[in-house]
Design a protein around this motif. Structure first.
Motif, PDB file in Angstrom:
ATOM      1  N   THR A 217      41.699  25.803  43.026  1.00 40.78           N
ATOM      2  CA  THR A 217      41.892  26.445  41.846  1.00 40.78           C
ATOM      3  C   THR A 217      41.967  27.896  41.571  1.00 40.78           C
ATOM      4  O   THR A 217      41.366  28.652  42.351  1.00 40.78           O
ATOM      5  CB  THR A 217      40.459  25.951  41.074  1.00 40.78           C
ATOM      6  OG1 THR A 217      40.389  26.599  39.872  1.00 40.78           O
ATOM      7  CG2 THR A 217      39.155  26.537  41.948  1.00 40.78           C
TER       8      THR A 217
ATOM      9  N   LEU B   1      40.773  29.711  39.406  1.00 40.57           N
ATOM     10  CA  LEU B   1      39.518  30.143  38.921  1.00 40.57           C
ATOM     11  C   LEU B   1      38.499  30.175  39.546  1.00 40.57           C
ATOM     12  O   LEU B   1      37.983  29.055  40.038  1.00 40.57           O
ATOM     13  CB  LEU B   1      39.266  29.495  37.450  1.00 40.57           C
ATOM     14  CG  LEU B   1      38.013  29.766  36.489  1.00 40.57           C
ATOM     15  CD1 LEU B   1      38.446  31.382  35.940  1.00 40.57           C
ATOM     16  CD2 LEU B   1      38.020  28.942  35.158  1.00 40.57           C
TER      17      LEU B   1
ATOM     18  N   GLU C 270      30.381  32.714  33.494  1.00 44.01           N
ATOM     19  CA  GLU C 270      31.777  32.734  33.866  1.00 44.01           C
ATOM     20  C   GLU C 270      32.384  31.281  34.168  1.00 44.01           C
ATOM     21  O   GLU C 270      33.568  31.212  34.185  1.00 44.01           O
ATOM     22  CB  GLU C 270      31.805  33.311  35.460  1.00 44.01           C
ATOM     23  CG  GLU C 270      31.192  34.881  35.592  1.00 44.01           C
ATOM     24  CD  GLU C 270      31.313  35.172  37.141  1.00 44.01           C
ATOM     25  OE1 GLU C 270      32.283  34.849  37.581  1.00 44.01           O
ATOM     26  OE2 GLU C 270      30.703  36.170  37.390  1.00 44.01           O
TER      27      GLU C 270
END
Length: 373
Positions: free
Chosen positions: A25, A27, A120
């Motif tokens: 990922t 992110l 986040e």
């Protein structure tokens, strides 16, 4: 954040959550699991943007979870799961030391892990918009996936063929998978009148089946872009494939010229013995069939060949020679799962249909292969 939890319960929810973790990922937060501790529950959220899982443990009389302080944090999935596995204790304590520094301890072991701020993590709502969710027994759902998903394409050239198509109408559920060379099709009766047509990525279905296997039934909710599987204190959501799934009904021949009934075990063993003989990476078998026997031959350019003869239980029609992928026929026989199978033919260049001798609800269709001999 401060809680004490049964190691077994903790491992169960962590193992489930880890099924939605991707190591690739972009992110960073999605490589972790989001922990939300309230006054009476521990909630874990994980996602790789395509599949998302929300699972919870509630404070209960069994004292499997004791909450001392609420809070939120993101912890790296691969570390927290391994730490919990390694701790030799029936109960594990998780406690915030300072900011995002977390202490995990139990027995004679203590670990410290740096997490990430919970804000986040992307907002994943797990909102269920389907006004008419329906229930299926988990054994039935798992069976539907087992009997069809193997026929999906493993190539992304036509993304919709990498998924299993589920459609419902007239109190029936139709499940289809195809890679354009074979088709696995299952039909089951439904108690409710439902109308939908969706395609679910096959790569997530096996994980979903494993996740729900300990439950008696699963609730399924569908909207325009996703499907949700609701069971116990957990929800698994996965995106749907956008393109229209091809109409596979016209692929199944309406009439046949030959009908073979044969032992599944004998045919599987014969195919397995030739499976290493490959031409261009594929095991192609030629079947020569008459009223007394079924002959299977396989060969390649390396001058390697095999010959097998097995008896038939019955055969109707003129003698036939037809070639197909050995792997496809092997997969179809395993999915049927019966002692004997019926294979219907419409000639050497038309698809063959493999079925349970006494059950028309599952159909395995295989396209023939042209061989030059």
């Amino acid at each position: 954040m401060n809680f004490k939890i049964s190691k077994k319960e903790f491992l169960d929810v962590l193992s489930l959550s880890s099924r939605a973790i991707s190591t690739a990922t972009p992110l960073p937060a999605l490589s972790g699991i989001k922990f939300s501790v309230t006054d009476n529950s521990l909630i874990l959220i994980s996602s790789d943007s395509n599949i998302s899982i929300r699972t919870a443990i509630n404070n209960n009389d069994h004292n499997t979870l004791i909450i001392s302080e609420s809070g939120e944090i993101i912890l790296e999935a691969k570390y927290i799961l391994e730490i919990v596995r390694k701790i030799d204790s029936d109960f594990i304590n998780v406690e915030t030391i300072d900011g995002t520094l977390i202490k995990i301890y139990g027995g004679n072991s203590e670990f410290k892990v740096n997490g990430m701020e919970a804000n986040e993590y992307p907002n994943i709502g797990f909102d269920i918009r389907d006004p008419h969710p329906f229930k299926l027994e988990t054994t039935l759902f798992n069976q539907l996936v087992d009997e069809t998903s193997f026929a999906c394409s493993d190539k992304e050239t036509r993304p919709v063929l990498t998924g299993v198509n589920f459609s419902a109408s007239d109190h029936k559920l139709y499940v289809n998978a195809t890679d354009s060379y074979r088709l696995a099709s299952k039909t089951v009766e439904l108690d409710n009148e439902l109308n939908f047509n969706i395609t679910v990525p096959s790569k997530y279905l096996n994980d979903i089946c494993h996740s729900i296997s300990n439950e008696k039934e699963v609730t399924i909710a569908i909207d325009a872009q996703k499907i949700s599987f609701i069971f116990g204190n957990s929800v698994i959501e996965t995106r749907l494939l956008d393109d229209a799934f091809p109409d596979t009904r016209h692929l199944i021949p309406s009439s046949f010229t030959q009908k073979l009934v044969v032992s599944s075990k004998d045919l599987l063993r014969a195919i397995d013995r030739t499976s290493f003989i490959k031409a261009d990476g594929k095991n192609i078998i030629k079947m020569s069939i008459d009223a007394q026997k079924l002959e299977l031959t396989s060969s390649n350019q390396m001058m390697l060949s095999s010959f097998e003869t097995i008896g038939v239980i019955s055969y109707e029609g003129n003698p036939l020679e037809i070639s197909c992928s050995g792997k496809y026929l092997q997969d179809a026989l395993k999915a049927i799962g019966s002692d004997t199978v019926t294979i219907n033919f419409s000639g050497e260049f038309k698809p063959m249909v493999v079925k349970h001798e006494d059950d028309d609800s599952l159909i395995q269709l295989i396209s023939p292969v042209r061989t030059y001999r």
